[in-house]
Design an enzyme around this catalytic site. Structure first.
Site, PDB file in Angstrom:
ATOM      1  N   LYS A  52       0.936  -1.213  -0.119  1.00 20.85           N
ATOM      2  CA  LYS A  52       0.038  -0.089  -0.081  1.00 20.85           C
ATOM      3  C   LYS A  52       0.944   1.171  -0.054  1.00 20.85           C
ATOM      4  O   LYS A  52       1.540   1.512   1.136  1.00 20.85           O
ATOM      5  CB  LYS A  52      -1.012   0.036   1.356  1.00 20.85           C
ATOM      6  CG  LYS A  52      -2.022   1.135   0.963  1.00 20.85           C
ATOM      7  CD  LYS A  52      -2.623   1.849   2.490  1.00 20.85           C
ATOM      8  CE  LYS A  52      -1.843   2.873   2.832  1.00 20.85           C
ATOM      9  NZ  LYS A  52      -1.991   3.986   1.958  1.00 20.85           N
ATOM     10  N   GLU A  62      -1.001   7.813  -0.372  1.00 19.24           N
ATOM     11  CA  GLU A  62      -2.167   8.256  -1.578  1.00 19.24           C
ATOM     12  C   GLU A  62      -1.565   9.446  -2.427  1.00 19.24           C
ATOM     13  O   GLU A  62      -2.068   9.558  -3.509  1.00 19.24           O
ATOM     14  CB  GLU A  62      -3.410   8.621  -0.903  1.00 19.24           C
ATOM     15  CG  GLU A  62      -4.252   7.610  -0.635  1.00 19.24           C
ATOM     16  CD  GLU A  62      -5.758   8.033  -0.630  1.00 19.24           C
ATOM     17  OE1 GLU A  62      -6.790   7.387  -1.388  1.00 19.24           O
ATOM     18  OE2 GLU A  62      -6.188   8.847   0.191  1.00 19.24           O
ATOM     19  N   GLY A  87       6.657   4.785   8.371  1.00 15.14           N
ATOM     20  CA  GLY A  87       5.726   6.044   8.332  1.00 15.14           C
ATOM     21  C   GLY A  87       5.881   6.792   9.645  1.00 15.14           C
ATOM     22  O   GLY A  87       7.034   6.644  10.363  1.00 15.14           O
ATOM     23  N   GLU A 118       3.114   8.227  15.146  1.00 15.29           N
ATOM     24  CA  GLU A 118       1.656   8.267  15.544  1.00 15.29           C
ATOM     25  C   GLU A 118       0.989   6.983  15.058  1.00 15.29           C
ATOM     26  O   GLU A 118       0.209   6.096  15.601  1.00 15.29           O
ATOM     27  CB  GLU A 118       1.042   9.526  15.019  1.00 15.29           C
ATOM     28  CG  GLU A 118      -0.213   9.661  15.487  1.00 15.29           C
ATOM     29  CD  GLU A 118      -0.888  10.767  14.934  1.00 15.29           C
ATOM     30  OE1 GLU A 118      -0.175  11.771  14.015  1.00 15.29           O
ATOM     31  OE2 GLU A 118      -2.263  11.303  14.868  1.00 15.29           O
ATOM     32  N   GLY A 168       2.412   4.404  13.303  1.00 14.96           N
ATOM     33  CA  GLY A 168       3.155   3.249  13.903  1.00 14.96           C
ATOM     34  C   GLY A 168       2.392   2.681  15.234  1.00 14.96           C
ATOM     35  O   GLY A 168       2.397   1.584  15.235  1.00 14.96           O
ATOM     36  N   GLU A 213       9.369   1.174  11.118  1.00 19.57           N
ATOM     37  CA  GLU A 213      10.332   2.166  10.462  1.00 19.57           C
ATOM     38  C   GLU A 213       9.670   3.489  10.821  1.00 19.57           C
ATOM     39  O   GLU A 213       8.892   3.903   9.838  1.00 19.57           O
ATOM     40  CB  GLU A 213      10.898   2.116   9.113  1.00 19.57           C
ATOM     41  CG  GLU A 213      11.475   0.778   9.121  1.00 19.57           C
ATOM     42  CD  GLU A 213      13.011   0.778   9.688  1.00 19.57           C
ATOM     43  OE1 GLU A 213      13.469   1.960  10.262  1.00 19.57           O
ATOM     44  OE2 GLU A 213      13.579  -0.289   9.691  1.00 19.57           O
ATOM     45  N   CYS A 218      13.496  10.650   7.322  1.00 21.63           N
ATOM     46  CA  CYS A 218      13.395  10.110   8.641  1.00 21.63           C
ATOM     47  C   CYS A 218      14.846  10.262   9.447  1.00 21.63           C
ATOM     48  O   CYS A 218      14.948  10.648  10.549  1.00 21.63           O
ATOM     49  CB  CYS A 218      13.021   9.014   8.700  1.00 21.63           C
ATOM     50  SG  CYS A 218      13.554   7.777   7.507  1.00 21.63           S
ATOM     51  N   GLU A 222       9.439  16.120  15.219  1.00 22.51           N
ATOM     52  CA  GLU A 222       9.856  15.946  13.902  1.00 22.51           C
ATOM     53  C   GLU A 222       9.321  16.884  12.866  1.00 22.51           C
ATOM     54  O   GLU A 222       8.009  16.955  12.961  1.00 22.51           O
ATOM     55  CB  GLU A 222       9.578  14.497  13.469  1.00 22.51           C
ATOM     56  CG  GLU A 222      10.073  14.280  12.083  1.00 22.51           C
ATOM     57  CD  GLU A 222       9.850  12.840  11.553  1.00 22.51           C
ATOM     58  OE1 GLU A 222       8.606  12.426  11.708  1.00 22.51           O
ATOM     59  OE2 GLU A 222      10.762  11.957  10.989  1.00 22.51           O
TER      60      GLU A 222
HETATM   61  P1  NAD Z   1       2.018   8.331   7.699  1.00 24.76           P
HETATM   62  O1  NAD Z   1       2.277   7.585   9.041  1.00 24.76           O
HETATM   63  O2  NAD Z   1       0.890   9.412   7.848  1.00 24.76           O
HETATM   64  O3  NAD Z   1       1.753   7.311   6.567  1.00 24.76           O
HETATM   65  C1  NAD Z   1       2.520   6.270   6.153  1.00 24.76           C
HETATM   66  C2  NAD Z   1       1.417   5.288   5.617  1.00 24.76           C
HETATM   67  O4  NAD Z   1       0.691   4.597   6.502  1.00 24.76           O
HETATM   68  C3  NAD Z   1       0.721   5.777   4.456  1.00 24.76           C
HETATM   69  O5  NAD Z   1       0.762   4.791   3.482  1.00 24.76           O
HETATM   70  C4  NAD Z   1      -0.644   5.975   4.946  1.00 24.76           C
HETATM   71  O6  NAD Z   1      -1.634   5.790   4.006  1.00 24.76           O
HETATM   72  C5  NAD Z   1      -0.882   4.939   6.007  1.00 24.76           C
HETATM   73  N1  NAD Z   1      -1.921   5.051   7.051  1.00 24.76           N
HETATM   74  C6  NAD Z   1      -2.114   6.332   7.504  1.00 24.76           C
HETATM   75  N2  NAD Z   1      -2.900   5.912   8.494  1.00 24.76           N
HETATM   76  C7  NAD Z   1      -3.127   4.746   8.560  1.00 24.76           C
HETATM   77  C8  NAD Z   1      -3.833   3.734   9.403  1.00 24.76           C
HETATM   78  N3  NAD Z   1      -4.724   4.048  10.514  1.00 24.76           N
HETATM   79  N4  NAD Z   1      -3.696   2.328   9.391  1.00 24.76           N
HETATM   80  C9  NAD Z   1      -2.767   1.930   8.390  1.00 24.76           C
HETATM   81  N5  NAD Z   1      -2.076   2.445   7.519  1.00 24.76           N
HETATM   82  C10 NAD Z   1      -2.046   4.013   7.627  1.00 24.76           C
HETATM   83  O7  NAD Z   1       3.386   8.954   7.153  1.00 24.76           O
HETATM   84  P2  NAD Z   1       3.697   9.833   6.185  1.00 24.76           P
HETATM   85  O8  NAD Z   1       3.215  11.484   6.507  1.00 24.76           O
HETATM   86  O9  NAD Z   1       3.404   9.299   4.779  1.00 24.76           O
HETATM   87  O10 NAD Z   1       5.384  10.014   6.006  1.00 24.76           O
HETATM   88  C11 NAD Z   1       5.995  10.906   7.211  1.00 24.76           C
HETATM   89  C12 NAD Z   1       6.580   9.748   8.169  1.00 24.76           C
HETATM   90  O11 NAD Z   1       7.451   8.607   7.997  1.00 24.76           O
HETATM   91  C13 NAD Z   1       7.672  10.855   8.919  1.00 24.76           C
HETATM   92  O12 NAD Z   1       7.452  10.597  10.230  1.00 24.76           O
HETATM   93  C14 NAD Z   1       8.992  10.190   8.549  1.00 24.76           C
HETATM   94  O13 NAD Z   1       9.768  10.042   9.957  1.00 24.76           O
HETATM   95  C15 NAD Z   1       8.515   8.598   8.459  1.00 24.76           C
HETATM   96  N6  NAD Z   1       9.488   7.715   7.840  1.00 24.76           N
HETATM   97  C16 NAD Z   1      10.347   6.964   8.422  1.00 24.76           C
HETATM   98  C17 NAD Z   1      11.181   6.122   7.880  1.00 24.76           C
HETATM   99  C18 NAD Z   1      12.261   5.161   8.592  1.00 24.76           C
HETATM  100  O14 NAD Z   1      12.795   4.302   7.893  1.00 24.76           O
HETATM  101  N7  NAD Z   1      12.007   5.216   9.773  1.00 24.76           N
HETATM  102  C19 NAD Z   1      11.460   6.485   6.439  1.00 24.76           C
HETATM  103  C20 NAD Z   1      10.717   7.481   5.875  1.00 24.76           C
HETATM  104  C21 NAD Z   1       9.771   8.221   6.597  1.00 24.76           C
END
Ligand code: NAD
Length: 455
Positions: free
Chosen positions: A158, A161, A211, A214, A216, A233, A267, A357
Site C-alpha cells: 500500500k 495516496e 511512516g 503516531e 506506527g 520504521e 526520517c 519531527e
Molecule cells: P504516515 O504515518 O501518515 O503514513 C504512512 C503510511 O501509512 C501511508 O501509506 C498512509 O496511508 C498509511 N496510514 C495512515 N494511517 C493509517 C492507518 N490508520 N492504518 C494503516 N495505515 C495508515 O506517514 P507519512 O506522512 O506518509 O510519512 C512521513 C513519516 O514517515 C515521518 O514521520 C517519517 O519520519 C516517517 N519515515 C520513517 C522512515 C524510517 O525508515 N524510519 C523512513 C521514511 C519516513
C-alpha cells in the site's frame, strides 16, 4: 473540477498541476488483493531457490532498464530533485540484485543435541502487508519487497495516496519481468481504509510499516488482535554532533544536505545540529554560507539540491515550527509549488523545533559544552533513528557512537543508508531492521525440527 470521493487526483508538488487520476481502492479491493496473494503463496514458496533468485535478478535488470523513466515519475510525483530520484532508482535496482543473491544464502543451522539431529529452517510468513510513506515512495517499498519476496512471501503493497505512481509502474514491470501473477499486489487507497484492513485481515501474517510514529502506534495496536508480526520504521530527530577538533569545513559543507535533502522530509534528517561552544561562531558562519549556496528550485534540473514540500497542508505544518526571526532563511521560488526555504534556527533542546519531527527544511542549531553534555542532549529525545559525530579523535568517536541511542550512526559522514548494512531505529523510531541480511530475519520465521536417531 469536482473530484468524486472515489477518485484520487495525484498532483505534482512543484507545479500544483494534476498528473494522474486513479480509482481509490476500499476494503473490497484490499480483500481481493489479499486473496490473490494467498492463492499465489503455495506456488511461490515452492519455486526452486535458484529460480526465484533468477526471477529477482531479472526484476533488478528490468528496473535498471527503466531507471530513468521511474526517476522522472518519482520526481514529478514527489517534487524531489531528479539527481536524487536517479540515485534512489539505482538503489532500488541494487536492492533486488542483493536479495536475489540472498535467496540461496539464508541458511538454517544444525544444533548439537542428544539422541538425534536438530536443524532449523527459515520459513516464509505467508502474505505480508507493506505500508509505505510518500517521502521515498519506491525506494522504501523496495527495502521491504526485496527481502519479503526473497524469503518466499507474497505481498500486498500500500503506497501513500499522495505518491502511488512508481509503485504502480513497478508492479507492471515486475509482471513483465516474469514475477508470477498474485505474488505482488498494489492497492492504492486511504490508510484509514486500506491500511486498517491490511492490519486487521486474518490472512495477513505481518505488516512492514514505514511512516509516522503516531500511525506506527496504531499499527502495533491493531496488529495485536491477530498477533501479527510488525516491523516499524518511524520518525526521527537525529543529532549532528560537531566537536571543536573536527574538520569544520567538511562538516559544515555537508550539514545542509543532511537536513535539507529531500526538503527535510527524511526520517534520517540531522535536524538538531549540536556544535561545541568553543567553535560555535566559526561553525555557524560556515554553516550559513553552505546553506545560502544550497540550490533550491526546479526538480527537473540536474543541479537542483532541494525541491518543494509534498503539499500545501504539509507546508503549513512546517511553517508553524518557525517562530520569531530565524538565524538564516534561504531562498525559494514564490510558486506555484509548495516551496519552503532552507531555514536555520537557534534553539535550546527543549524547544518544540528541537523536540518534534518537523519533516521540513528547518534545522535547530544548539551549542554544547563538552562530550558529556553532547551525549545527554543527543539522547534527550523520544526518537533514536540515526545521527552523526564529527571529530578527529577516534577514541571519542567510538565512545560517542556507543553512547548515543540510535540504530544507525556515522562518524565524519552523514550517510545512513547502504544496501548491505542494517537500517532501523530504537526508542520511538521503531524496531526491526531493513536492508542487508538482517532484513531477511524480519520476513521469515525460524522453525526447529528434531529427528531422533535412536533405534
Ligand atoms: P504516515 O504515518 O501518515 O503514513 C504512512 C503510511 O501509512 C501511508 O501509506 C498512509 O496511508 C498509511 N496510514 C495512515 N494511517 C493509517 C492507518 N490508520 N492504518 C494503516 N495505515 C495508515 O506517514 P507519512 O506522512 O506518509 O510519512 C512521513 C513519516 O514517515 C515521518 O514521520 C517519517 O519520519 C516517517 N519515515 C520513517 C522512515 C524510517 O525508515 N524510519 C523512513 C521514511 C519516513
Amino acid at each position: 473540477m469536482t473530484v468524486a470521493a472515489h477518485t484520487l487526483e495525484v498532483v505534482n508538488p512543484a507545479t500544483e498541476k494534476p498528473i494522474a487520476k486513479l480509482e481509490r481502492a476500499g476494503v473490497e479491493e484490499t480483500d481481493r488483493a489479499v486473496a490473490a496473494a494467498k492463492a499465489a503463496y503455495p506456488a511461490w514458496r515452492a519455486v526452486k531457490p535458484a529460480d526465484s533468485a533468477r526471477l529477482l535478478r531479472r526484476l533488478a535488470s528490468k528496473i535498471e532498464e527503466h531507471g530513468e523513466e521511474l526517476a522522472r515519475l518519482e520526481t514529478a510525483n514527489v517534487g524531489k530533485p531528479i539527481g536524487d530520484s536517479r540515485w534512489e532508482m539505482g538503489m532500488v535496482g541494487d536492492v533486488f540484485h542483493f536479495y536475489s543473491g540472498a535467496v540461496e544464502k539464508h541458511y538454517g543451522e544444525t544444533i548439537p543435541v542428544a539422541g538425534g539431529v536438530d536443524m532449523t529452517f527459515r520459513e516464509p510468513l505467508g502474505v505480508v502487508g507493506l505500508i509505505v510513506p510518500w517521502n521515498f515512495p519506491l525506494m522504501l517499498a523496495a527495502w521491504k519487497l526485496g527481502p519479503a519476496l526473497a524469503c518466499g512471501n507474497t505481498v500486498v503493497l500500500k503506497p501513500a495516496e499522495l505518491t502511488p505512481l512508481t509503485a504502480l509502474r513497478f508492479a507492471e514491470l515486475a509482471l513483465e519481468s516474469g514475477l508470477p501473477e498474485g505474488v505482488l499486489n498494489v492497492v492504492v487507497g486511504p490508510g484509514s481504509v486500506v491500511g486498517e484492513r491490511l492490519i486487521a485481515h486474518p490472512d495477513v501474517a505481518k505488516i512492514g510499516f514505514t511512516g509516522s510514529t503516531e500511525v506506527g502506534r496504531r499499527v502495533m495496536e491493531g496488529a495485536a488482535a491477530t498477533v501479527k508480526r510488525v516491523t516499524l520504521e518511524l520518525g526521527g530527530k537525529s543529532a549532528n554532533v560537531i566537536f571543536a577538533d573536527a574538520d569544520l569545513e567538511k562538516a559544515a559543507a555537508s550539514a545542509p544536505s543532511a537536513v535539507f535533502g529531500n526538503a527535510g522530509q527524511d526520517c534520517c534528517a540531522r535536524s538538531r545540529i549540536f556544535v561545541e561552544r568553543s567553535v560555535y561562531d566559526r561553525f555557524l558562519k560556515l554553516l550559513v554560507d553552505a546553506t545560502s549556496r544550497f540550490r533550491v528550485g526546479n526538480p527537473e534540473d540536474a543541479n537542483t539540491e532541494m525541491g518543494p514540500l509534498i503539499s500545501a497542508d504539509h507546508r503549513n505544518q512546517v511553517a508553524a515550527f518557525v517562530e520569531g526571526t530565524p538565524l538564516f532563511r534561504g531562498a525559494a521560488p514564490a510558486g506555484p509549488g509548495f516551496w519552503f526555504p532552507p531555514t536555520l534556527v537557534e534553539a535550546s533542546n527543549r524547544d518544540r523545533v528541537a523536540r518534534e519531527e518537523v519533516f521540513g527544511p528547518v534545522a535547530a542549531v544548539i551549542p554544547f559544552a563538552d562530550e558529556a553534555e553532547a551525549v545527554r542532549l543527543a539522547n534527550d529525545t523520544p526518537y533514536g533513528l540515526s545521527g552523526s559525530i564529527w571529530t578527529r579523535d577516534s577514541a571519542r568517536a567510538l565512545r560517542m557512537a556507543r553512547a548515543i541511542d540510535a540504530g544507525v550512526l556515522s562518524v565524519n559522514s552523514n550517510s545512513s543508508v547502504r544496501v548491505t548494512t542494517p537500517f532501523g531505529g530504537v526508542k520511538q523510531s521503531g524496531f526491526g531492521r531493513e536492508l542487508g541480511m538482517h532484513a531477511m530475519d524480519g520476513y521469515s520465521e525460524v522453525k526447529n525440527v528434531y529427528i531422533s536417531t535412536e533405534g
